[in-house]
Design an enzyme around this catalytic site. Structure first.
Site, PDB file in Angstrom:
ATOM      1  N   GLY A   1       0.441 -33.607  16.919  1.00  0.00           N
ATOM      2  CA  GLY A   1      -1.292 -33.120  16.878  1.00  0.00           C
ATOM      3  C   GLY A   1      -1.413 -32.112  17.490  1.00  0.00           C
TER       4      GLY A   1
ATOM      5  CE1 TYR B   1       8.236 -44.251  13.771  1.00  0.00           C
ATOM      6  CE2 TYR B   1      10.416 -43.497  13.316  1.00  0.00           C
ATOM      7  CZ  TYR B   1       9.019 -43.495  13.602  1.00  0.00           C
ATOM      8  OH  TYR B   1       8.696 -41.950  13.537  1.00  0.00           O
TER       9      TYR B   1
HETATM   10  P1  NAP Z   1       2.573 -39.396  19.592  1.00  0.00           P
HETATM   11  O1  NAP Z   1       2.602 -38.227  20.567  1.00  0.00           O
HETATM   12  O2  NAP Z   1       2.974 -40.667  20.149  1.00  0.00           O
HETATM   13  O3  NAP Z   1       1.261 -39.353  18.992  1.00  0.00           O
HETATM   14  C1  NAP Z   1       0.768 -40.579  18.338  1.00  0.00           C
HETATM   15  C2  NAP Z   1      -0.531 -40.282  17.844  1.00  0.00           C
HETATM   16  O4  NAP Z   1      -1.009 -41.380  16.879  1.00  0.00           O
HETATM   17  C3  NAP Z   1      -1.408 -40.309  19.057  1.00  0.00           C
HETATM   18  O5  NAP Z   1      -2.597 -39.106  18.731  1.00  0.00           O
HETATM   19  C4  NAP Z   1      -2.114 -41.556  18.967  1.00  0.00           C
HETATM   20  O6  NAP Z   1      -3.409 -41.623  19.508  1.00  0.00           O
HETATM   21  C5  NAP Z   1      -2.147 -41.916  17.533  1.00  0.00           C
HETATM   22  N1  NAP Z   1      -2.145 -43.422  17.156  1.00  0.00           N
HETATM   23  C6  NAP Z   1      -1.307 -44.339  17.455  1.00  0.00           C
HETATM   24  N2  NAP Z   1      -1.776 -45.705  16.998  1.00  0.00           N
HETATM   25  C7  NAP Z   1      -2.887 -45.331  16.580  1.00  0.00           C
HETATM   26  C8  NAP Z   1      -4.047 -46.253  16.066  1.00  0.00           C
HETATM   27  N3  NAP Z   1      -3.749 -47.637  16.143  1.00  0.00           N
HETATM   28  N4  NAP Z   1      -5.395 -45.640  15.517  1.00  0.00           N
HETATM   29  C9  NAP Z   1      -5.359 -44.376  15.807  1.00  0.00           C
HETATM   30  N5  NAP Z   1      -4.541 -43.566  15.973  1.00  0.00           N
HETATM   31  C10 NAP Z   1      -3.395 -43.932  16.564  1.00  0.00           C
HETATM   32  O7  NAP Z   1       3.604 -39.310  18.364  1.00  0.00           O
HETATM   33  P2  NAP Z   1       4.234 -37.863  17.958  1.00  0.00           P
HETATM   34  O8  NAP Z   1       5.642 -37.635  18.168  1.00  0.00           O
HETATM   35  O9  NAP Z   1       3.065 -36.727  17.754  1.00  0.00           O
HETATM   36  O10 NAP Z   1       4.386 -38.450  16.193  1.00  0.00           O
HETATM   37  C11 NAP Z   1       3.336 -37.877  15.094  1.00  0.00           C
HETATM   38  C12 NAP Z   1       4.093 -38.256  13.885  1.00  0.00           C
HETATM   39  O11 NAP Z   1       5.396 -37.788  13.875  1.00  0.00           O
HETATM   40  C13 NAP Z   1       4.396 -39.602  13.851  1.00  0.00           C
HETATM   41  O12 NAP Z   1       3.869 -39.845  12.555  1.00  0.00           O
HETATM   42  C14 NAP Z   1       5.801 -40.154  14.182  1.00  0.00           C
HETATM   43  O13 NAP Z   1       6.516 -41.114  13.426  1.00  0.00           O
HETATM   44  C15 NAP Z   1       6.571 -38.446  13.367  1.00  0.00           C
HETATM   45  N6  NAP Z   1       7.709 -38.138  14.119  1.00  0.00           N
HETATM   46  C16 NAP Z   1       7.904 -37.804  15.441  1.00  0.00           C
HETATM   47  C17 NAP Z   1       9.030 -37.404  16.034  1.00  0.00           C
HETATM   48  C18 NAP Z   1       9.309 -37.491  17.190  1.00  0.00           C
HETATM   49  O14 NAP Z   1      10.490 -37.146  17.574  1.00  0.00           O
HETATM   50  N7  NAP Z   1       8.468 -37.480  18.205  1.00  0.00           N
HETATM   51  C19 NAP Z   1      10.234 -37.491  15.000  1.00  0.00           C
HETATM   52  C20 NAP Z   1       9.928 -37.604  13.478  1.00  0.00           C
HETATM   53  C21 NAP Z   1       8.657 -38.045  13.229  1.00  0.00           C
HETATM   54  P3  NAP Z   1      -3.763 -41.614  20.981  1.00  0.00           P
HETATM   55  O15 NAP Z   1      -3.218 -40.408  21.513  1.00  0.00           O
HETATM   56  O16 NAP Z   1      -5.160 -41.956  20.956  1.00  0.00           O
HETATM   57  O17 NAP Z   1      -2.980 -42.674  21.515  1.00  0.00           O
END
Ligand code: NAP
Ligand code: GDP
Length: 324
Positions: free
Chosen positions: A13, A146
């Protein structure tokens, strides 16, 4: 076009926020205001709405009435957090996804781009893996909660299309890294974990301990590259079927090579050890980016070592504020 980004405060994000701002600044410099006038962006965090609650999700969607949605919000973590909390990963993500997609449909959002991950692919498979193989066999046992929750987004998308003609689609990124990642050693993914551990080892004069054998292989995508591709998918990608967003198969590296790259980027000069009592997880999940290349033959990925250096520099500069 009013774009609501769920999970707008996370790693991906924040990268999308960065790229949108960069585009606006470029347009200002060029004296054009076209995209700015056509697009309004809203980035949500869990403080704005707990998307586990349908009531709060509906209220947020009613408040902003998006025409387009990028759905990133999820419970996310590295191998070791996944192994401990398969139930939480399954339940939380199933609820969040069902709530977000239904709320988007109810306010008439015409397009939703959700986020899967290459962990959703079957463990026992042929390589490279592609978009047609998501449901072909069980995912790796380490993160089945997951993985199954994420796979169900594809089921949602096909059903919203079949019953309501909605263009709700998904991207499938490989392991993501970049500024604003979760650098938690216990709960985070491998690169932010290794960056944090190397930083600490350098400070304390102790060895860097890499978990597992170092043999598993991963494709890594820089969050800013992923953000640029996300904007293209939102604006132009026409399919309901998902699309893998990945560097090429030739850019896959072993965990050992990734650790060496972190050591080099941070200028660490201590010893590097491997703790083979720790899990290796899925050996590899090599994905094909042939579909992406058909649409975007010229897209330039940031070279891995450059992106890693930028991420390490960001972590060192923002050590106090970084999530860890
Ligand atoms: P991240 O940094 O952990 O961010 C997660 C986001 O989800 C944060 O903005 C968090 O809000 C929000 N969130 C979590 N629980 C929530 C809830 N109950 N209600 C509202 N918001 C909630 O994760 P990311 O790495 O950016 O991942 C983003 C997407 O990419 C996800 O769908 C993930 O599965 C996918 N993805 C990630 C990776 C990776 O390697 N990181 C790889 C493949 C796919 P807060 O900041 O307020 O907690
Ligand atoms: P995965 O790609 O979904 O398996 O998740 P990760 O990003 O957590 O990567 C896990 C791989 O990196 C496994 O092979 C681990 O053994 C290895 N690894 C080595 N050191 C670390 C570390 O400090 N943290 C994490 N999360 N994984 C590590």
């Amino acid at each position: 076009m009013r774009v609501l980004v769920t999970g707008g405060s996370g790693l991906v994000g924040r990268a999308i926020q960065h790229v949108v701002k960069e585009e606006e600044e470029e347009e200002e410099e060029e004296g054009s205001t076209a995209a700015k006038e056509e697009e309004e962006w809203i980035f949500l965090s869990s403080k704005d709405a707990n998307l586990m609650s349908m009531e709060e999700t509906r209220a947020a969607f009613e408040r902003h009435r998006p025409t387009h949605v990028i759905h990133l919000a999820a419970v996310v973590g590295g191998l070791f957090k996944n192994m401990k909390y398969n139930l939480d990963f399954w339940r939380n993500n199933i609820h969040i996804n069902d709530n977000v997609l239904q709320a988007a449909h109810e306010v008439g959002a015409v397009k939703v781009v959700s986020c899967l991950s290459t962990c959703v692919f079957p463990d026992k498979t042929t390589y490279p893996i592609d978009e047609t193989m998501i449901h072909d066999g069980p995912p790796h046992e380490s993160n089945f909660g997951y993985s199954y929750a994420k796979r169900m987004i594809d089921v949602h998308n096909r059903a919203y299309f079949q019953q309501h003609g909605r263009c709700y689609t998904a991207v499938i990124p490989t392991n993501v890294f970049g500024p604003h990642d979760n650098f938690s050693i216990e709960d985070g993914h491998v690169l932010p974990g290794l960056i944090h551990k190397t930083y600490r080892a350098q400070k304390d004069g102790t060895p860097l301990v890499v978990w597992g054998s170092g043999a598993p292989r991963r494709q890594f995508i820089y969050s800013l590259d992923l953000a640029r591709l996300f904007l293209w998918v939102l604006r132009e990608y026409p399919e309901v079927e998902p699309i893998v967003l990945s560097v090429g198969e030739e850019d896959e590296v072993s965990i050992g090579e990734a650790a060496d790259a972190v050591v080099e980027a941070l200028g660490f000069n201590g010893a590097v050890e491997y703790d083979i009592s720790k899990a290796d997880g899925q050996f590899k999940k090599t994905a094909s980016n042939a579909k992406l290349r058909r649409y975007r033959p010229d897209f330039m990925f940031t070279p891995f070592r450059q992106a890693l250096k930028e991420t390490c520099d960001w972590f060192v500069e923002n050590y106090d504020a970084a999530r860890k």
